[in-house]
Design a protein around this motif. Structure first.
Motif, PDB file in Angstrom:
ATOM      1  N   PRO A 102     -11.874  31.391  -5.227  1.00 39.62           N
ATOM      2  CA  PRO A 102     -11.605  29.961  -4.911  1.00 39.62           C
ATOM      3  C   PRO A 102     -12.443  29.474  -3.586  1.00 39.62           C
ATOM      4  N   ALA A 103     -12.491  28.267  -3.537  1.00 41.80           N
ATOM      5  CA  ALA A 103     -12.956  27.588  -2.384  1.00 41.80           C
ATOM      6  C   ALA A 103     -11.964  27.197  -1.344  1.00 41.80           C
ATOM      7  N   LEU A 104     -10.585  27.070  -1.922  1.00 36.69           N
ATOM      8  CA  LEU A 104      -9.841  26.703  -1.157  1.00 36.69           C
ATOM      9  C   LEU A 104      -8.931  27.734  -0.938  1.00 36.69           C
ATOM     10  N   LEU A 105      -8.724  28.247   0.604  1.00 32.73           N
ATOM     11  CA  LEU A 105      -8.045  29.436   0.709  1.00 32.73           C
ATOM     12  C   LEU A 105      -7.289  29.330   1.753  1.00 32.73           C
ATOM     13  N   PRO A 106      -6.157  30.470   1.656  1.00 28.00           N
ATOM     14  CA  PRO A 106      -5.146  30.388   2.859  1.00 28.00           C
ATOM     15  C   PRO A 106      -5.721  30.695   3.944  1.00 28.00           C
ATOM     16  N   ARG A 127     -10.327  22.350   7.684  1.00 29.05           N
ATOM     17  CA  ARG A 127      -9.126  22.702   7.660  1.00 29.05           C
ATOM     18  C   ARG A 127      -7.934  21.646   7.009  1.00 29.05           C
ATOM     19  N   LEU A 128      -7.000  22.013   5.930  1.00 31.31           N
ATOM     20  CA  LEU A 128      -6.045  21.163   5.590  1.00 31.31           C
ATOM     21  C   LEU A 128      -4.659  22.089   5.397  1.00 31.31           C
ATOM     22  N   HIS A 129      -3.657  21.200   5.217  1.00 30.37           N
ATOM     23  CA  HIS A 129      -2.284  21.867   4.804  1.00 30.37           C
ATOM     24  C   HIS A 129      -2.125  21.351   3.473  1.00 30.37           C
ATOM     25  N   ASP A 130      -1.316  22.333   2.783  1.00 26.66           N
ATOM     26  CA  ASP A 130      -0.751  21.948   1.458  1.00 26.66           C
ATOM     27  C   ASP A 130       0.562  21.075   1.601  1.00 26.66           C
ATOM     28  N   TYR A 155      -4.440  25.901   5.189  1.00 31.59           N
ATOM     29  CA  TYR A 155      -5.687  26.102   4.183  1.00 31.59           C
ATOM     30  C   TYR A 155      -7.156  26.023   4.696  1.00 31.59           C
ATOM     31  N   LEU A 161     -11.519  25.175   3.458  1.00 33.66           N
ATOM     32  CA  LEU A 161     -12.437  25.376   2.681  1.00 33.66           C
ATOM     33  C   LEU A 161     -13.634  26.338   3.107  1.00 33.66           C
TER      34      LEU A 161
END
Lengths: 601, 601
Positions: free
Chosen positions: A74-78, A97-100, A106, A108
């Motif tokens: 995946p591109a989206l990783l923890p 960086r981002l949050h779910d 998470y 990219l």
């Protein structure tokens, strides 16, 4: 494969895009191969996607030939795996960086060392499972501070990244070589000129790395070569260290008033006029320039560093960045100077710096001088016994005959000075030449950096646990499309090599005569039967001039013009890159085109 | 293509993954096709990637056959286009949002209507450019509240999304049909059973949509069918509205004490015991149940809604969600009840609700009753004249003979009640049957929703500006892999159809006899020469039992066992799905396998 200009989703543009700095960007946009969606983020239009798919196919075939197996992450990783290797922090603002929705962190992924390490750890446990080579072709993300040049430095881009897993360094060497060989085959098949240079490992870590650079004046990397075979990215060039100079009996240092010497040149003039040297005249190389920079470490800590180097050399920002990596560099600001009154702007000298001046000092594992002191680092040329004119730490004054090792010491050396043509190669293989290149591939011996951090071990023949030796290998797949365009174009448009062209032949029907369109369609059918990929310009209300200009811009390697000559049973066959045109009989045109295409492969 | 079990990056697992709820998830993980990276985010291992690539290839071929051109958009997109269509907000927490280093808003695209609309606007301007069909196969993101069932509902997933652009509705109808036909061919080629049902359009908007569902007891969608040919997702089923009932002379409503009636059943019992009906006994269908829910609108506004429906039916949450989309639904909380003292828990009745009770009221364009009042919506069966037992808005009391249209009115109707087997089809084509399915594809007539919002117009033949009519068409590509596994497996493992299997034949060498391995390799070579994709189990120290179990689990369609029979010149050929084994001469084995593979296509 047949594409028709009458229906192809394409509009060629007369004007260069305003943000285009380089030819590949300009032409790929004008010819309708790509389109900007956001800064550093591009959409692939039909022709661009065909070129991209061909590059990917070459990469896949050569990876398979090297024994690498394809998987896809995946591109989206923890966050967690990247936390374990500290890259969550080290990547700094380059990481998206981002949050779910639950607030979990998470990212990219900019590269996947962690994930490959973990999946092998997950599945394998024995030396019998090794060696192993895995790869993916995947979309990656990097929040570049300065996305530029279209596909050359994007924020969303496609990479092939491969990883090898070996029981020991010896076995790794063979895996590394297999990947390196595959890279040579890939770039040769793509027709992309390349040089292999020694490189620094940067954020990837590990012990050894080489870059595949495609020589280009618009490349972001500068590399050096010697006649004797040395080749390295300037970032990786080490300065040959001169022998120390005996300084017994050297004159004592003396401080002098030197008003109105804002530059090195003015200082040298004043020195020669007022303090002539007994053994020749002073030059810029006799001055010691002290440059103040501020580092931001991954933990957020700010450190002021002074770099002392001969006054005839500038600091090379990329070499400096490579030398202090993973810290980020910026110019020192007013607050930094205010915090360090010992730094007298314009007159900074080593007397106020370094361990001599500061007494014993504690140093952190990353080299930082603790307790907020300024770190003083010297160019490797500043060996003991060298004598310098440098700042006296008082406004309007310089010190003369300051001797390294006698009058001052530093916290260490740093490779931050520019490399210049004619500098000696570090291996003694002669003077260096400089050139620029586009980084197309990078192969890394990672050692055990990731396997150690993430606990990837296997049992060896004796049942003992061994940390796996890894390698990592990247090819910029979307960047290769741009590098190809950079290499293969002229003032009229693109000139693709057959191996990556969106079609093999571009058949143009000109005029209004129905027979011309019929003949063009027949040639197209025959060419397809011979396995050629065909683009036919079957537009009815478009002038020959526009069609010719489009063909030049699109850059399909062979162009067939069906027009007036048809009355005499002939068509024109042009080789786009060479600009050579010949008339051939319409009956044998498809066969002739097939031969020309084969000759261009 | 040849893969070797001795080197293939694969470990089959004995145990089911703990989070696996469905067979496809369980088996794809156990057989080493996929691996979880994070909730709803999966890694494709070599065998899984091969199946995925085959599905993609089928989709590509059928898209090309439908005249669609492939392009490729970024996954990381700027906020602005999604703002223009309001989907930045409407997607709510399902959208992954992030900032770049400059603080600009970005999203990970869940679907690309906006971008396709804008690129066509960018390139095209005339009716002559239409019709146009474009598509991509691309990684998409959706921050699902409940990612589940492995690839069936993931947060990072692969979709084929296509878009059509037409000058008018008539031309659109042909484009829509071409995509619909392509979908039928795609699912037929994949071997995936499907039904086409009328659907709601959800966040996509537009006027008409159909879903391709693969029937499966674990499917998340429920659909209905009638013998007369009606087929619809339950979300799209409309309730046939009964004729109004004359209520002249109906008895007056009367409020009664009804203690100890916490359920509909207990209320019915009490009603029959204490207030017997002159014309028969009361049933649950004679009670009017009022269910309180809270909606959260995209602008963040919260609205309390009461849904009145016959007491013998439950609210179907998915139908309710579809009915109120884009608002999100949750159960009403204590604060909602506190804010609306007219809602007496357990005894809510229509007398305190609706326009009758509240007097004239203003209604927003999205149906919300303004000024924070409770909105009252009725099941379509509650037509004027129907008589009900329902809450009297006082604890412990119900009202009898309350007549719709006489004693109460509502703000509107809502399709929120469950659909039951035997309910009449809305088109009069007979009683409905219910089944469950996995949504594999969805085709939408978007009308001009996106072209209007983003200004996509072309000039028509008369030079007049026309808003383009669009369609959007999705296939869940990664989901198809799971749906195939769901359809093609047995208790021992996967049973892939030839069209998508990771290999055509799985050749197993058993025992320790070198001749067995040599013969297996020869058959593998001959099979490859016949164009077959081969997986050979050439592991030396693995028992036949393990090899057989792995072959059953992996599910390659034809299995060849080379073992003891070799002494007699025979090998076993098994058809994995049918479980049929035959002995064939070793000399003709490869040819026989090729015939069997062809027969299974």
């Amino acid at each position: 494969m047949l594409m028709r200009m009458s229906t192809l989703f394409l509009r060629t543009l007369r004007d260069d895009p305003v943000d285009a700095e380089v030819d590949s960007h300009r032409l790929l946009v004008r010819a309708g191969y790509i389109r900007r969606a956001a800064p550093g983020i591009y959409t692939w239009l039909p022709l661009g996607l065909k070129v991209l798919a061909k590059v990917e196919q070459v990469v896949r075939e050569e990876m398979a030939a090297a024994g690498a197996q394809e998987i896809h992450f995946p591109a989206l990783l923890p966050r967690e795996p990247y936390e374990a290797t500290n890259r969550w922090t080290e990547y700094g603002p380059n990481l998206f960086r981002l949050h779910d929705r639950r607030g979990n962190d998470y990212l990219l992924a900019p590269t996947h060392e962690e994930m490959f390490t973990l999946v092998v750890k997950d599945l394998y446990s024995s030396y019998k499972d090794l060696p192993l080579a895995l790869y993916q072709i995947q979309t990656k993300y990097r929040d570049e501070a300065r996305p530029r040049a279209g596909l050359l430095r994007g924020r969303e881009f496609i990479m092939k990244d491969a990883y090898t897993f070996d029981i020991d360094a010896e076995s790794h060497a063979a895996s590394y070589q297999a990947q390196r060989d595959a890279y040579e085959r890939i770039f040769a098949r793509l027709g992309l000129p390349y040089v292999i240079v020694t490189a620094t490992s940067g954020a990837m870590g590990g012990s050894r790395s080489e870059e595949f650079l495609s020589p280009s004046p618009i490349g972001e990397d500068t590399y050096v070569r010697s006649a004797g075979g040395y080749a390295a990215n300037v970032e990786a060039v080490t300065t040959p260290v001169p022998e120390p100079v005996p300084f017994d009996g050297a004159p004592a240092a003396h401080v002098e008033d030197t008003p109105d010497t804002p530059t090195i040149a003015s200082l040298v003039d004043v020195a020669n006029a007022r303090f002539p040297r007994p053994d020749g005249s002073w030059t810029a190389a006799d001055t010691l320039k002290n440059v103040v920079v501020a580092l931001t470490h991954p933990d957020g800590g700010r450190e002021v560093v002074v770099i002392g180097l001969p006054g005839d050399r500038e600091v090379d920002l990329k070499r400096l960045e490579a030398a202090v990596e993973p810290a980020a560099v910026e110019a020192a600001g007013d607050a930094d100077f205010a915090a360090h009154p010992e730094l007298v702007k314009g007159y900074i000298g080593p007397s106020a710096l370094g361990p001599n001046a500061a007494g014993a000092r504690d140093v952190a594992p990353d080299g930082r001088v603790l307790a907020g002191a300024v770190r003083y680092l010297l160019d490797p040329r500043v060996v003991p016994g060298t004598r310098w004119i440098t700042g006296a730490d008082e406004a309007g004054r310089h010190v003369f005959e300051l001797v390294a090792g006698r009058d001052f010491t530093a916290d260490g050396t740093i490779e931050a000075a520019e490399v210049r043509a004619g500098d000696p190669a570090p291996d003694g293989s002669g003077p260096l030449e400089l050139a620029r290149g586009i980084e197309m591939g990078h192969v890394f011996d990672l050692g055990t950096k990731y396997s150690q951090a993430l606990g990837l071990t296997v049992l060896d023949q004796n049942g003992k646990s061994r940390v796996v030796h890894m390698g990592s290998y990247g090819v910029g797949v979307s960047r290769a499309v741009a590098a190809l365009a950079e290499n293969f174009h002229d003032e009229r448009g693109l000139t693709w090599p057959v191996a990556v062209a969106p079609a093999h032949v571009h058949i143009i029907a000109t005029g209004k005569d129905e027979a011309v369109f019929t003949a063009a369609e027949e040639i197209a059918t025959q060419a397809q039967e011979r396995g050629l990929e065909v683009l036919i310009d079957d537009r009815r209300k478009v002038s020959p001039g526009v069609k010719f200009a489009d063909a030049e811009l699109l850059g399909v390697p062979v162009v067939v013009v069906v027009g007036r000559g048809l009355a005499d049973g002939v068509v024109e066959v042009r080789r786009r890159a060479a600009g050579v045109t010949e008339e051939v009989k319409v009956a044998g045109a498809a066969g002739h085109v097939a031969e020309v295409v084969a000759s261009l492969r």
